[in-house]
Scaffold this motif. Sequence first.
Motif, PDB file in Angstrom:
ATOM      1  N   GLN A 193       0.833  -1.206   0.000  1.00 66.89           N
ATOM      2  CA  GLN A 193       0.000   0.000   0.000  1.00 66.89           C
ATOM      3  C   GLN A 193       0.865   1.252   0.000  1.00 66.89           C
ATOM      4  O   GLN A 193       0.575   2.240  -0.691  1.00 66.89           O
ATOM      5  N   GLN A 197       0.955   4.196  -2.958  1.00 62.15           N
ATOM      6  CA  GLN A 197       0.675   5.600  -2.691  1.00 62.15           C
ATOM      7  C   GLN A 197       1.859   6.474  -3.115  1.00 62.15           C
ATOM      8  O   GLN A 197       1.667   7.563  -3.669  1.00 62.15           O
ATOM      9  N   GLU A 201       1.902   9.523  -5.911  1.00 64.77           N
ATOM     10  CA  GLU A 201       2.446  10.862  -5.644  1.00 64.77           C
ATOM     11  C   GLU A 201       3.641  11.184  -6.543  1.00 64.77           C
ATOM     12  O   GLU A 201       4.199  12.268  -6.459  1.00 64.77           O
ATOM     13  N   PRO A 494      -5.716   4.891  -4.684  1.00 62.10           N
ATOM     14  CA  PRO A 494      -4.493   5.562  -4.220  1.00 62.10           C
ATOM     15  C   PRO A 494      -4.548   7.095  -4.284  1.00 62.10           C
ATOM     16  O   PRO A 494      -4.208   7.754  -3.288  1.00 62.10           O
ATOM     17  N   VAL A 498      -4.335   9.724  -1.148  1.00 63.13           N
ATOM     18  CA  VAL A 498      -3.337  10.786  -1.017  1.00 63.13           C
ATOM     19  C   VAL A 498      -4.000  12.096  -0.611  1.00 63.13           C
ATOM     20  O   VAL A 498      -3.529  12.804   0.301  1.00 63.13           O
ATOM     21  N   ASP A 501      -5.015  11.935   2.986  1.00 65.02           N
ATOM     22  CA  ASP A 501      -3.863  12.038   3.880  1.00 65.02           C
ATOM     23  C   ASP A 501      -3.315  13.463   3.965  1.00 65.02           C
ATOM     24  O   ASP A 501      -2.618  13.806   4.922  1.00 65.02           O
TER      25      ASP A 501
END
Length: 607
Positions: A193, A197, A201, A494, A498, A501
């Motif tokens: 995971q 991610q 990014e 994903p 992002v 987060d």
Amino acid sequence: MSKLNATLEAVTAWVIERSKPGRATYLDLIARQRDAGVNRPTLSCGNLAHGFAASGEDKAAIRGGKAMNIGIVSAYNDMLSAHQPYGRYPEQMKIFAREVGATAQVAGATPAMCDGVTQGQDSMELSLFSRDVIAMATAVGLSHGMFESIAMLGICDKIVPGLLIGALRFGHLPTILIPAGPMPSGLANKEKQRVRQLYAEGKVGRAELLDAEAASYHGAGTCTFYGTANSNQMMMEVMGLHIPGAAFINPGTKLRTELTRAAVHRLAEIGWEGDDYRPLGLCVDEKAIVNACVGLLATGGSTNHALHIPAIARAAGIMIDWEDLDQLSSVVPLIARVYPNGSGDVNHFHAAGGMGYVIRELLDAGLLHRDIMTVAADDLTAYGQEPVLQDEQLCWREAPAVTADESMLRPPSNPFSPDGGMRLVTGNLGRATFKTSAVDPARWTIEAPVRVFHDQNDALAAFKAGELDRDVIVVIRFQGPAANGMPELHKLTPPLGVLQDKGFKVALVTDGRMSGASGKVPAAIHLSPEAARGGAIAKLQDGDVVRLCADDGSLNVLVDEAEWAGRMAVPMPSGHVGTGRELFALMRATADEAEKGGSAMLAAAGL
């Protein structure tokens, strides 16, 4: 023995009452199929000779009609890791059948599409409809009338539902589903995971991502995360359609082989002329369907089964809907956390106690129907045990009294959540499914402006351009069965993760599907009516504020009522040519809504 939970009892009663006309018609069908349908004794000499012409050493037994003949329906291919082990099963199973005076023939093969390979590709638009194709291919194989029982070889996403739907139309035949098991654990899920991610990014490249994926999906067997494939195996256990405990034993082991042998031997016992006749159509009744729902909720299984369970039920004359699932979710506790809802995979889940522990605990808590006809025993109690080898012989022992890992598996008295984590959300945008079990409760309510897309790739491009770096509800529409076959939108997980987060309030609203491995981002999926069938999602515009709330079960656009009433829906974009998609136009044209299962075949059949 614990008293049955009152809500479970009430929901089951509603399902039985609602299903009375369809169930009566179905039971009459399978009774007539046994008495007057196509079967070996009624075949002409020419028909029968064709059926045994190439059966080798089994020819005399099949010709004489004295031995029970087991039809094998296989979804084998060696591109799909979960199904690669099936390549050698038919020859083994023929030997196992001879051990008990029976015979076996491969009745037919079905497609086996890998959503892991097609995820995010145009070919994913064939995925849901492959379930109908599998059901029809199953029916073609069984239509020869050469068999007195059925062995089903299939594991993955649309394959088990498709096999079951097809076999249920031959519900007078006893049937056992035979899994091949999950691959051994590879790269830790958290690490996989993390790399995904980082790739989203732009911090690692394709080579690093491919290394991580290859270390995760690394050998023969089912993918080890708790997505649709492994949820299928869980459901077959709680419905009593496996040999007990067969779901999560790794391929290539002695125990795996002995479970397959046991399944073949059992088919000889419960077959048409066996001593313990157990037709599939009686095993799959209203209580078994409710058990499938309970298992799904208790273990945090795949959202795809909000489509598959209603479709399987319809094939047996049973009506169940999302309100039933929502009611059950309110009383069924979440007792398992398997990746992506937790850190461990299905191998760790099995080691912690697995399906034997889950079934015994749910039975003891009054949360499963014990009194169902299973393929193995008089009721579901046997499925609260686990298979082991003792002196090289297969036997069963009681599942562990205490879970070996409370971070993954707990008793109903101490659950991860008091409810099953799958909510029905409704409002002026329609009806949708919200899987709460993987989402932090602090994010169960999201109110934000929407950004509307007609393709997940456009949403990815907007993410990469920084256009979504804000509080936003991403809307992906024209993704339902009638629009483009309802592909999964797993590629969005994903990037949306992002954004979340980074501290933004983020959610997804779509008339499509999310992966069976739905993750931590709030998502209202399967929105019905879909945009292609006049659903309100087709009226949304960029900047409209939408409120999604799992706490009160609502999904609404906060637009003035008069303005909303006067707003026109946008037309459906064209497409669906290439990768064989044009061949599925008839299915898109006749598919029914997601809550009924999104099936063109069942809709056209009037089921």
